[in-house]
Design a protein around this motif. Structure first.
Motif, short mmCIF file in Angstrom:
data_model
loop_
_atom_site.label_atom_id
_atom_site.label_comp_id
_atom_site.label_asym_id
_atom_site.label_seq_id
_atom_site.Cartn_x
_atom_site.Cartn_y
_atom_site.Cartn_z
N HIS A 170 0.79 -1.23 0.00
CA HIS A 170 0.00 0.00 0.00
C HIS A 170 0.83 1.29 0.00
N HIS A 171 2.12 1.22 -0.34
CA HIS A 171 2.93 2.44 -0.26
C HIS A 171 2.60 3.46 -1.35
N HIS A 172 1.72 3.11 -2.29
CA HIS A 172 1.27 4.07 -3.30
C HIS A 172 -0.18 4.51 -3.06
N GLU A 173 -0.71 4.26 -1.88
CA GLU A 173 -2.05 4.72 -1.55
C GLU A 173 -2.00 6.18 -1.06
N TYR A 174 -3.08 6.94 -1.34
CA TYR A 174 -3.19 8.33 -0.91
C TYR A 174 -4.41 8.49 0.00
N LEU A 175 -4.37 9.49 0.87
CA LEU A 175 -5.43 9.68 1.84
C LEU A 175 -6.78 9.96 1.18
N ASP A 176 -6.78 10.54 -0.03
CA ASP A 176 -8.04 10.85 -0.69
C ASP A 176 -8.60 9.69 -1.50
N GLY A 177 -7.96 8.51 -1.40
CA GLY A 177 -8.45 7.33 -2.09
C GLY A 177 -8.03 7.23 -3.54
N SER A 178 -7.16 8.13 -4.01
CA SER A 178 -6.78 8.14 -5.42
C SER A 178 -5.55 7.28 -5.72
N GLY A 179 -5.01 6.62 -4.70
CA GLY A 179 -3.83 5.80 -4.92
C GLY A 179 -4.17 4.41 -5.42
N TYR A 180 -3.17 3.53 -5.39
CA TYR A 180 -3.37 2.16 -5.86
C TYR A 180 -2.55 1.22 -4.97
N PRO A 181 -2.90 -0.09 -4.93
CA PRO A 181 -3.82 -0.81 -5.81
C PRO A 181 -5.27 -0.88 -5.31
N ASP A 182 -5.51 -0.52 -4.03
CA ASP A 182 -6.82 -0.75 -3.43
C ASP A 182 -7.64 0.52 -3.22
N HIS A 183 -7.10 1.67 -3.60
CA HIS A 183 -7.82 2.94 -3.44
C HIS A 183 -8.31 3.12 -2.01
N LEU A 184 -7.43 2.87 -1.06
CA LEU A 184 -7.82 2.93 0.35
C LEU A 184 -8.15 4.35 0.76
N PRO A 185 -9.18 4.54 1.55
CA PRO A 185 -9.42 5.86 2.15
C PRO A 185 -8.43 6.07 3.29
N GLY A 186 -8.27 7.32 3.70
CA GLY A 186 -7.27 7.65 4.69
C GLY A 186 -7.36 6.84 5.97
N GLY A 187 -8.58 6.56 6.42
CA GLY A 187 -8.75 5.84 7.67
C GLY A 187 -8.21 4.43 7.66
N GLN A 188 -7.99 3.89 6.47
CA GLN A 188 -7.46 2.52 6.36
C GLN A 188 -5.97 2.48 6.04
N ILE A 189 -5.33 3.63 5.99
CA ILE A 189 -3.89 3.68 5.69
C ILE A 189 -3.12 3.81 6.99
N SER A 190 -2.25 2.89 7.26
CA SER A 190 -1.53 2.85 8.53
C SER A 190 -0.51 3.98 8.63
N ASP A 191 -0.09 4.27 9.86
CA ASP A 191 0.94 5.29 10.08
C ASP A 191 2.24 4.92 9.39
N LEU A 192 2.60 3.64 9.42
CA LEU A 192 3.83 3.19 8.78
C LEU A 192 3.79 3.49 7.28
N VAL A 193 2.67 3.21 6.65
CA VAL A 193 2.53 3.46 5.22
C VAL A 193 2.60 4.96 4.93
N ARG A 194 2.00 5.78 5.77
CA ARG A 194 2.02 7.23 5.56
C ARG A 194 3.45 7.76 5.58
#
Length: 345
Positions: free
Chosen positions: A269-293
């Motif tokens: 998930h290192h290419h995920e963005y808080l607004d859900g525009s990242g990839y591969p899973d389009h995670l919203p910010g609440g599902q992105i861990s501190d480590l990934v951020r």
């Protein structure tokens, strides 16, 4: 400083002599035809690593030359798998042309003189890190499983280096000694470690972030080389293939014993963005861990300040400004905290 030039084609000898002599006397040897001696200076290997016969010959020769401290390989094409092959054969450095070889020898000579005068001899750990990355990528390319201990060793070496010498020296040496995918992995890990140290993370958390950074792009080992080593920008179809590397990396690592769930999460998930525009899973910010951020900020910054075939590296000031302009995609408080790392003199 004497250079033993080991090549598979006599026709290459005049060009290397023109580039190196008289400053560096060249003693040429033809691979498989002439006896090789152990020079007191540098061994330079210039052979076609795509040919299995040549690789086998070099392996045989290197057994008798292991004591030579500097072993440069000339890889004329910027191909990831050939660079990995060179390091697997025992290279301490890779150059891509006779001109670059001359520049590299100047650095080697300076390091030797420093060692003789009792100063710091140069980044031997940098060579070890490069070899470890080459071993991991080569293993995956050959359908084998990587050893988690290799990643842990690299991470520990990078943490120790940055803790002792700071980030600037690390960035300078990475740019001197590595390029392409290996350079990016080393830069990201160094920057992530510096970020964690600057934020006064406890040692176990510094290592957690460092491990995630070390392994974050391991999936690129399965991306077609024509895409991975393309000298220009990727077209949309190639970009779609490249975007598969986080999932590939996750799949490669998920069954390795003792690998942590947080490392796997960071790789995927290192290419995920808080607004859900990242990839591969389009995670919203609440599902992105501190480590990934933390890792995502380090990854983007490293990509911006490294040289690419199609563009020059950005200054650290300009790269940091881009991070600041990504409000909504990156966590603003963390970007602000990253300023001291990005702008350190």
């Amino acid at each position: 400083m004497l250079v033993c030039y080991l090549t598979d084609e006599p026709g290459k000898i005049p060009a290397i002599r023109a580039a190196l002599e008289p400053q560096y006397p060249v003693v040429p040897r033809i691979l498989g035809q002439e006896p090789i001696f152990a020079p007191s200076g540098v061994l330079m290997v210039d052979a076609d690593l795509r040919q299995g016969e040549r690789v086998d010959q070099i392996k045989h020769v290197m057994k008798d030359l292991d004591a030579i401290g500097e072993r440069l390989f000339v890889v004329h094409r910027h191909l990831h798998h050939l660079v990995a092959q060179a390091y697997a054969l025992g290279a301490t450095g890779v150059v891509h042309s006779a001109k670059q070889a001359a520049s590299k020898l100047t650095q080697v000579e300076a390091a030797m003189r420093a060692a003789e005068s009792g100063r710091e001899a140069g980044p031997a750990w940098m060579t070890d890190c490069g070899k470890a990355f080459a071993a991991m990528f080569s293993a995956i390319g050959n359908g084998k499983t990587i050893h988690l201990a290799d990643a842990e060793t690299v991470t520990s070496q990078i943490i120790a280096s940055i803790d002792q010498n700071g980030l600037n020296g690390w960035l300078d040496n990475v740019r001197k000694y590595h390029e392409g995918t290996f350079q990016h992995c080393l830069l990201v890990t160094g920057i992530a470690v510096a970020f964690a140290l600057d934020m006064n993370f406890p040692p176990q958390d510094v290592k957690r972030l460092g491990m995630a950074a070390t392994l974050h792009d391991i999936g690129k080992a399965r991306i077609p080389l024509a895409i991975l080593d393309k000298p220009g920008r990727l077209d949309p179809d190639e970009e779609d293939i490249m975007k598969q590397h986080p999932v590939i990396g996750y799949d490669l690592l998920k069954d390795i014993p003792n690998i942590s769930a947080e490392t796997l999460d960071a790789v995927k998930h290192h290419h995920e963005y808080l607004d859900g525009s990242g990839y591969p899973d389009h995670l919203p910010g609440g599902q992105i861990s501190d480590l990934v951020r933390l890792l995502t900020i380090s990854d983007i910054f490293a990509a911006l300040i490294e040289s690419r075939p199609y563009r020059q590296p950005l200054s650290r000031q300009d790269a940091y400004k881009i991070l600041c302009d990504m409000d909504g995609k990156l966590e603003t408080p963390l970007v602000k905290a990253f300023r001291d790392v990005a702008m350190v003199a």
